[in-house]
Design an enzyme around this catalytic site. Structure first.
Site, mmCIF file in Angstrom:
data_model
loop_
_atom_site.group_PDB
_atom_site.id
_atom_site.type_symbol
_atom_site.label_atom_id
_atom_site.label_comp_id
_atom_site.label_asym_id
_atom_site.label_seq_id
_atom_site.Cartn_x
_atom_site.Cartn_y
_atom_site.Cartn_z
ATOM 1 N N TYR A 1 -7.122 2.972 5.326
ATOM 2 C CA TYR A 1 -5.751 2.508 5.113
ATOM 3 C C TYR A 1 -5.535 1.143 5.747
ATOM 4 O O TYR A 1 -5.000 0.218 5.115
ATOM 5 C CB TYR A 1 -4.770 3.523 5.694
ATOM 6 C CG TYR A 1 -3.335 3.041 5.718
ATOM 7 C CD1 TYR A 1 -2.504 3.227 4.626
ATOM 8 C CD2 TYR A 1 -2.822 2.390 6.844
ATOM 9 C CE1 TYR A 1 -1.187 2.776 4.644
ATOM 10 C CE2 TYR A 1 -1.509 1.938 6.869
ATOM 11 C CZ TYR A 1 -0.698 2.130 5.767
ATOM 12 O OH TYR A 1 0.597 1.667 5.778
ATOM 13 N N VAL B 1 0.833 -1.207 0.000
ATOM 14 C CA VAL B 1 0.000 0.000 0.000
ATOM 15 C C VAL B 1 0.864 1.252 0.000
ATOM 16 O O VAL B 1 0.566 2.227 -0.708
ATOM 17 C CB VAL B 1 -0.954 -0.003 1.216
ATOM 18 C CG1 VAL B 1 -1.648 1.347 1.365
ATOM 19 C CG2 VAL B 1 -2.000 -1.109 1.063
ATOM 20 N N GLU B 2 1.949 1.241 0.743
ATOM 21 C CA GLU B 2 2.785 2.435 0.846
ATOM 22 C C GLU B 2 3.496 2.771 -0.464
ATOM 23 O O GLU B 2 3.455 3.925 -0.918
ATOM 24 C CB GLU B 2 3.822 2.259 1.962
ATOM 25 C CG GLU B 2 3.241 2.282 3.367
ATOM 26 C CD GLU B 2 2.756 3.661 3.788
ATOM 27 O OE1 GLU B 2 3.051 4.649 3.075
ATOM 28 O OE2 GLU B 2 2.078 3.756 4.827
ATOM 29 N N THR B 3 4.157 1.797 -1.071
ATOM 30 C CA THR B 3 5.038 2.137 -2.212
ATOM 31 C C THR B 3 5.013 1.134 -3.359
ATOM 32 O O THR B 3 5.854 1.200 -4.238
ATOM 33 C CB THR B 3 6.504 2.258 -1.740
ATOM 34 O OG1 THR B 3 6.947 0.982 -1.237
ATOM 35 C CG2 THR B 3 6.644 3.314 -0.661
#
Length: 365
Positions: free
Chosen positions: A345, A149-151
């Site tokens: 998130y 999800v982050e990168t």
């Protein structure tokens, strides 16, 4: 299809995701506070530095004295920091009228490319994921979900110079939202502490418009406090060492309350009665109620949820004009929201990691 929970959705879609994998491979415009220098365009932002500003140089001197750093180095480095208009633009919140939509948010992250790439990341780093679970109790699917999800497993770590991003938000935070310049000045200070400890040139570090860095998008303060040299090479590298990334994320979640062996959420049917539903929603995502209190308020839990000994939170996820989705979040769900303070998130992290785990176990059998 209406989403009732992430796990229900996964049971319905996992055959389709497996077929895909086995067979193949917002930021609104906002008026930023005018900096005390002339900026003609983003293309010329690199020509506009903070070197001549008295307040910046005073900050540099105070920072160096507090941290025992070389004042000439700090001043010279900060003098090269650039005001970046897009940083001031992107930090602004979305329009108030923008409706939250969990189904659309989920679709951005639980999709074939991220699942396929996450599967490869898991396979390549299985020993580090296993070691992280043994050490901190955080399962591989949660760590894999965070990095995805982050990168997208390091594909999108940000192209802003962290020095520029943090300087812009420290000294020219835009008007139109709550002023967080003090927070970013703290992070800018932490950037110099990090650079000194790791012998890194702070001008070379790249990250997000808010100054987050690496595969797991750690702010400088989180890097200094929670990041770990998991591969034992003498350096903490959150850009190029998956081992360090995995160990650092696991340590972060454990520090924020992740409990070994506890499920992060359960399916739940929310109370039909509006007053009971409102009562369970009132504490927001902080676990507050026992399973018995959930039942007394008319919330329907599965057998495992009814037997759960800990506290629960009724988590509401809006779906635009469609009815909301709900889950019962545990302390572990809450721990994931400490990484990024959003239930949407946390759900995306959990659903993505579980989707990848289900595919992996299916293929490995």
């Amino acid at each position: 299809m209406l989403l009732t929970s992430g796990s229900t959705f996964l049971r319905c879609t996992i055959p389709a995701l497996a077929a895909l994998l086995i067979g193949s491979t917002w930021a609104p415009d906002a008026e930023a506070k005018k900096p005390r220098m002339q900026v003609k365009s983003d293309a010329e932002a690199d020509l506009v530095t903070y070197g001549q500003r008295d307040d910046v140089m005073r900050f540099a001197a105070e920072l160096a004295e507090r941290r025992g750093l070389d004042a000439a180095w700090v001043k010279a480095t900060l003098a090269e920091a650039r005001y970046v208009p897009n940083v001031a633009k992107f930090i602004m919140p979305p329009p108030a009228a923008t409706a939250k939509n969990w189904a659309a948010y989920r679709a951005r992250f639980v999709e074939p490319l991220r699942i396929r790439t996450g599967l490869a990341f898991w396979r390549e780093n299985e020993k580090w994921l296993q070691r992280a679970e043994e050490t901190y109790g955080v399962p591989p699917e949660v760590i894999v979900g965070v990095v995805g999800v982050e990168t997208l497993y390091g594909r999108h770590m940000g192209n802003f110079r962290v020095l520029d991003a943090l300087a812009t938000l420290s000294f020219d935070f835009p008007t139109g939202r709550k002023d967080r310049s003090a927070f970013f000045r703290d992070e800018l200070e932490q950037l110099f502490v990090l650079a000194q400890a790791e012998k890194i040139d702070p001008r070379e570090l790249k990250g997000s418009y808010a100054g987050a860095m690496g595969m797991g998008q750690f702010m400088p303060s989180s890097w200094n406090k929670y990041a770990i040299d998991f591969d034992g090479d003498g350096h903490v590298d959150l850009h190029g060492s998956p081992a360090d990334v995995i160990g650092s994320i696991a340590r972060y979640l454990a520090e924020f309350g992740w409990q070994r062996g506890m499920p992060p959420r359960f399916d739940v049917a929310p109370p039909v009665d509006p007053e009971n539903r409102a009562a369970l929603l009132e504490p927001d995502i902080k676990p507050t109620f026992t399973a018995r209190q959930f039942s007394e308020r008319g919330a329907g839990l599965p057998a495992a949820g009814r037997e759960f000994p800990g506290l629960l939170a009724l988590v509401e996820l809006f779906n635009g004009d469609a009815p909301p989705s709900y889950v019962a979040g545990t302390a572990n769900f809450y721990a994931v929201t400490r990484y990024n303070w959003s239930s949407y998130y946390a759900m995306a992290v959990l659903d993505l990691g579980e989707a990848i785990g289900l595919i992996k176990h299916k293929i490995d059998r």
